[in-house]
Design an enzyme around this catalytic site. Structure first.
Site, short mmCIF file in Angstrom:
data_model
loop_
_atom_site.label_atom_id
_atom_site.label_comp_id
_atom_site.label_asym_id
_atom_site.label_seq_id
_atom_site.Cartn_x
_atom_site.Cartn_y
_atom_site.Cartn_z
N ASP A 121 -46.09 8.03 24.62
CA ASP A 121 -45.73 8.79 23.42
C ASP A 121 -46.04 7.99 22.17
OD1 ASP A 121 -44.55 11.39 24.21
OD2 ASP A 121 -43.27 10.09 25.42
N MET A 126 -46.10 7.92 18.16
CA MET A 126 -45.48 8.60 17.01
C MET A 126 -45.74 7.82 15.74
SD MET A 126 -41.82 9.61 18.60
CE MET A 126 -41.66 10.27 20.27
N ASP A 160 -42.95 19.02 28.45
CA ASP A 160 -42.44 17.76 27.92
C ASP A 160 -41.15 17.99 27.13
OD1 ASP A 160 -42.17 15.22 26.87
OD2 ASP A 160 -44.02 15.26 25.69
N HIS A 192 -49.99 11.10 24.43
CA HIS A 192 -49.45 12.22 23.65
C HIS A 192 -49.26 11.73 22.22
CE1 HIS A 192 -45.79 15.02 22.78
NE2 HIS A 192 -46.88 15.37 22.11
N MET A 199 -44.37 21.67 24.48
CA MET A 199 -43.14 20.93 24.15
C MET A 199 -41.93 21.82 24.45
SD MET A 199 -44.03 17.96 23.17
CE MET A 199 -42.33 17.41 22.97
N HIS A 248 -47.24 8.88 30.79
CA HIS A 248 -47.29 9.59 29.50
C HIS A 248 -46.87 8.62 28.40
CE1 HIS A 248 -46.75 13.43 27.19
NE2 HIS A 248 -45.74 12.79 26.61
N GLY A 301 -36.70 17.37 28.15
CA GLY A 301 -35.57 17.91 28.90
C GLY A 301 -35.91 18.26 30.34
N SER A 361 -42.61 9.49 31.12
CA SER A 361 -42.79 9.16 29.70
C SER A 361 -42.08 7.85 29.41
CB SER A 361 -42.19 10.26 28.83
OG SER A 361 -41.83 9.72 27.57
N PHE A 406 -38.00 12.49 19.94
CA PHE A 406 -36.97 11.70 20.61
C PHE A 406 -36.84 12.09 22.08
CE2 PHE A 406 -36.09 11.99 16.13
CZ PHE A 406 -35.86 10.66 15.80
N GLY A 407 -36.41 11.14 22.88
CA GLY A 407 -36.14 11.41 24.28
C GLY A 407 -34.71 11.89 24.46
N MET A 432 -48.31 12.20 18.66
CA MET A 432 -47.58 13.00 17.68
C MET A 432 -47.86 12.36 16.33
SD MET A 432 -44.27 13.22 20.12
CE MET A 432 -44.94 11.95 21.18
N GLY A 484 -38.85 11.54 30.75
CA GLY A 484 -38.50 10.23 30.22
C GLY A 484 -37.09 9.85 30.64
C1 DX5 Z 1 -40.59 13.57 22.84
C2 DX5 Z 1 -41.65 13.06 23.76
C3 DX5 Z 1 -41.32 13.12 25.18
C4 DX5 Z 1 -40.04 12.48 25.60
C5 DX5 Z 1 -39.40 13.40 26.56
O1 DX5 Z 1 -41.13 13.79 21.60
O2 DX5 Z 1 -42.86 13.73 23.56
O3 DX5 Z 1 -42.41 12.71 26.01
O4 DX5 Z 1 -40.14 11.22 26.17
O5 DX5 Z 1 -38.19 12.87 26.82
P1 DX5 Z 1 -37.13 13.44 27.85
O6 DX5 Z 1 -37.80 13.56 29.17
O7 DX5 Z 1 -36.11 12.36 27.79
O8 DX5 Z 1 -36.65 14.73 27.29
ZN ZN Z 2 -44.45 13.33 25.02
#
Ligand code: DX5
Ligand code: ZN
Length: 224
Positions: free
Chosen positions: A44, A46, A181, A75, A146, A42, A183, A17, A152-153, A77, A203
């Site tokens: 993201d 938003m 997706d 993805h 999810m 991936h 953690g 990601s 957020f990452g 959102m 990510g």
């Molecule tokens: C969060 C995103 C993810 C994010 C995951 O809303 O959809 O794709 O990058 O991040 P990590 O892998 O850092 O948890």
């Molecule tokens: Zn994502």
């Protein structure tokens, strides 16, 4: 450019990601992960409305398309997944995911995406029950679960949300990919793969590391 397809089910894929990548150097970041042998990336998307954060839109996807042959897993959102579907397809998305929380007629949207020549994904937030997607999940190509609250990452993996993968795998069988997706790291990877996930979005676990290739390989090794 040959049309990229979603890797056939039956393999475990690491799906980086870009949310934690260096946004000022995205083309370079894609080149590095391509070198690591990943098949997909991936993206993201938003809108600052469905989630409390804003990232990239179709113009950036279109520019990235000029720099990469990777399969673009978008993805989204966003609150209006239907309205913006054509713009993302035109920009070069290969796979478009929408959230069930904002779509009343998901089967119809899956068909619209298929008719546009791309694969379709359906996403469930951590608090959304499997029941919300049980009828339509088999119609899509990849279900996205999810395992953090989207936006957020680098957040903490929600173990209870990951458990839904087991039920979803029973519903969709072996021919639909299940993507997780949030953690995902070397500790959580064996858990989600054990539940039946085959597509690992990561990510922070990749882009917070100086050596992205080693980080991708560490995730691959964690599934063995
Ligand atoms: C969060 C995103 C993810 C994010 C995951 O809303 O959809 O794709 O990058 O991040 P990590 O892998 O850092 O948890
Ligand atoms: Zn994502």
């Amino acid at each position: 450019m040959a049309k990229q397809r979603l890797p056939k089910p039956g393999t475990i894929e690491v799906n980086p990601s870009i949310l934690s990548a260096d946004f000022a150097r995205l083309a370079d970041e894609l080149a590095v992960i391509e070198k690591a042998g990943v098949k997909m990336v991936h993206l993201d998307i938003m809108d600052g409305h469905f989630v409390p954060n804003i990232t990239i839109g179709p113009p950036v996807v279109a520019k990235l398309r000029q720099h990469s042959k990777l399969f673009f897993d978008c993805h989204r959102m966003i609150t209006d997944p239907r309205k913006y579907a054509p713009a993302f397809v035109e920009a070069g998305a290969n796979h478009i995911t929408f959230h069930i929380e904002v779509e009343k007629r998901p089967a119809e949207l899956i068909k619209i995406l298929h008719d546009m020549g791309i694969t379709a994904g359906l996403c469930v937030n951590p608090e959304t029950p499997v029941k919300a997607i049980e009828k339509v999940a088999p119609l899509c190509d990849m279900v996205l679960v999810m395992t953090v609250h989207p936006g957020f990452g680098g957040q903490k993996f929600i173990a209870s949300a990951a458990k839904k993968v087991k039920t979803i795998r029973k519903i969709v069988g072996p021919n639909v990919r299940i993507e997780v997706d949030g953690g995902i790291d070397i500790k959580t990877t064996p858990i989600v793969v054990g539940y039946g996930a085959d597509t690992l979005v990561a990510g922070h676990a990749i882009f917070s590391k100086k050596d992205r290739i080693a980080a991708i390989n560490a995730l691959r090794n964690a599934c063995k």
